[in-house]
Design a protein around this motif. Structure first.
Motif, short mmCIF file in Angstrom:
data_model
loop_
_atom_site.label_atom_id
_atom_site.label_comp_id
_atom_site.label_asym_id
_atom_site.label_seq_id
_atom_site.Cartn_x
_atom_site.Cartn_y
_atom_site.Cartn_z
N THR A 176 0.86 -1.09 0.02
CA THR A 176 0.24 0.18 0.18
C THR A 176 0.92 1.43 -0.07
OG1 THR A 176 -1.75 -1.30 1.36
CG2 THR A 176 -1.91 1.39 1.25
N GLY A 180 1.21 4.01 -3.22
CA GLY A 180 0.86 5.30 -2.66
C GLY A 180 1.90 6.43 -3.15
N PHE A 184 1.41 9.47 -5.96
CA PHE A 184 1.57 10.73 -5.56
C PHE A 184 2.87 11.28 -6.22
CE2 PHE A 184 -1.03 9.51 -1.71
CZ PHE A 184 -1.95 10.44 -1.80
N TRP A 209 4.35 12.05 0.72
CA TRP A 209 5.27 11.24 0.61
C TRP A 209 5.64 10.85 2.14
CZ3 TRP A 209 9.61 11.38 -3.56
CH2 TRP A 209 9.24 10.63 -4.72
N VAL A 213 2.74 8.06 2.89
CA VAL A 213 2.63 6.72 2.43
C VAL A 213 4.18 6.16 2.95
CG1 VAL A 213 1.18 6.91 0.65
CG2 VAL A 213 3.47 7.54 0.35
N LEU A 249 -1.99 7.55 8.80
CA LEU A 249 -2.81 8.17 7.77
C LEU A 249 -3.81 9.26 8.04
CD1 LEU A 249 -3.44 4.89 5.80
CD2 LEU A 249 -1.90 6.57 4.99
N ILE A 253 -2.35 12.74 6.33
CA ILE A 253 -3.13 13.01 5.29
C ILE A 253 -3.65 14.61 5.51
CG2 ILE A 253 -5.08 12.96 3.60
CD1 ILE A 253 -4.52 9.94 3.83
#
Length: 473
Positions: A176, A180, A184, A209, A213, A249, A253
């Motif tokens: 995952t 990501g 991105f 980054w 992720v 996350l 985010i």
């Protein structure tokens, strides 16, 4: 006929070795250019016009990104086959992509050093798809396209390995994060003419980054090493990992908003960015608790003491660098004064080193003895030298951070905090920071010596600790 490595569960894991070796070479280059920049801070014409400051900084930051990407790829090629319980889908593809990525990286760095940046943009036909000229994303468009090709091939190789093999929480979190990372990076190709929009989407690459992720990749690598060196049940490790990635996350985010304070975004980001950024230390604190709890509950005493030390040290250093030093200036009322000062550099140095450089070196420390056919661990002398390197790098990076923090505080006071309506200009302020910059440079030299100790510890040949002498075909 090449003799099989008895210390690898799957022989295709050997493709990780060139990735790790090249990553460490680039890391050494990054440190050397960091020292060049540090000297240019106090001796302004050092190496001018051969290597101007802006070129040294561009090389320094680009080497950071590229060597970490090599480290992540090497980690995935080592970790995923064991987690999937099968050989890598295509070791040949992994080696081909290594040489493509290495060649593109070397040529790009040489382009920075040997060709004026405007001429490099013209040579690579940047006008066809303008993407150059942005911090951290200075790579020519053709290089960015090469990175996309390498990432697609890499994800295909890792993805096919997982599809055909066992699925674990560790491998799926790693996958995952890698997906990501690739997705991105595509925003580096979007370069709108409006500066506010440019910065908005630029942070979608840079922030999502390193504060999104990449934290998934870091968490999976840490979990993998801790499972191996402690012998704690996988179910226990995976429960911790779920909690860590959920917090990472959620906070990472939405916490992107702390980069939107001063670029013309809606005022709501002052609140949203501040609140969720203030929560960003939590996943790093959870990583500290995770690592130390797993080591305390370990069911075996792994002979690779250095790898265990790296695993614990990573979480502590990342918590202070990314968590504490990030929180120091992430609230909007504070960031109003500290934005773009040496405090930002202090946070960036300790965070990148603690969170990402150290986790790559953790996995290298664990995997390299096996990749070199030495067993579970190198001999005691090599481990002692590696541990010396660990402490020299960590302590010197802490000192670099403290000196930059002091410089940032003085900079805010003299340049940003107006006393009687008077503030010093930037260059006049820099003159007051000379002693701190010399101290930062001296700490950088110690860091280089620590890295050399780390690299020199790999010189050992022959059998390591914890395994019998392998049979010879």
């Amino acid at each position: 006929m090449r003799t099989a490595n008895p210390y690898l569960k799957f022989q295709s894991q050997a493709v990780a070795k060139p990735y790790f070796v090249f990553a460490l070479i680039l890391f050494l280059g990054q440190v050397l250019f960091g020292l060049i920049m540090g000297l240019q801070y106090v001796v302004g014409d050092f190496l001018f016009p051969l290597i101007p400051f802006n070129v040294a900084r561009m090389v320094h930051t680009n080497l950071l990104i590229v060597w970490l990407l090599f480290g992540f790829m090497g980690a995935a090629y080592y970790l995923v086959p064991e987690e999937a319980d099968r050989e890598l889908h295509s070791p040949t593809l992994a080696i081909v992509l290594f040489w493509v990525f290495a060649a593109a990286g070397v040529l790009t760095i040489l382009g920075y050093l040997l060709v004026p940046y405007a001429a490099l943009a013209e040579m690579t036909h940047n006008e066809l798809l303008p993407t150059m000229g942005r911090e951290f994303l200075e790579q020519p468009t053709i290089t960015k396209m090469g990175i996309v090709v390498v990432c697609l091939g890499f994800l295909y190789n890792i993805g096919m390995t997982l599809l055909k093999g066992r699925k674990t929480t560790v491998s799926m979190v790693m996958m995952t994060g890698l997906i990501g990372l690739a997705v991105f990076f595509l925003f580096s190709f979007y370069n709108p003419g409006n500066l506010a929009r440019d910065k908005f989407y630029w942070w979608w690459v840079v922030h999502l980054w390193v504060e999104g992720v990449w934290e998934l990749i870091m968490g999976s690598m840490l979990a993998f090493v801790l499972i191996k060196v402690t012998g704690v049940d996988r179910e226990v490790v995976e429960k911790w990992l779920y909690v860590i990635i959920a917090m990472a996350l959620i906070t990472g985010i939405i916490g992107t908003g702390h980069h939107f304070f001063w670029i013309g975004a809606p005022e709501v980001w002052l609140w949203v960015g501040s609140i969720f950024s203030a929560l960003e230390p939590l996943p790093f604190l959870a990583m500290v608790m995770f690592a130390f709890t797993m080591v305390k509950q370990r069911r075996r005493q792994h002979p690779n003491r250095a790898a265990t030390l790296w695993a614990k040290g990573t979480t502590v250093t990342a918590f202070f660098g990314a968590g504490v030093w990030g929180f120091l200036h992430t609230l909007a009322p504070v960031n109003y004064y500290t934005h773009g000062t040496q405090l930002t550099a202090a946070h960036g140095h300790l965070a990148f080193f603690g969170a990402y450089a150290m986790i790559v070196m953790t996995l290298i420390s664990y995997a390299m003895p096996r990749l070199r056919g030495l067993g579970e661990a190198p001999d005691e002398r090599s481990q002692t030298l590696e541990i010396w390197g660990f402490w020299m790098m960590v302590v010197s990076m802490v000192m670099i951070t403290l000196f930059l923090t002091a410089a940032g505080a003085v900079q805010v006071w003299l340049q940003r905090w107006q006393v009687d309506g008077v503030a010093l200009p930037f260059m006049a302020t820099m003159d007051h920071l000379t002693l701190l910059f010399w101290a930062r440079l001296a700490s950088g030299v110690v860091f280089l010596l620590g890295l050399l100790c780390y690299l020199w510890s790999f010189r050992q040949r022959g059998r390591g600790l914890g395994d019998p002498v392998p049979s010879v075909c």
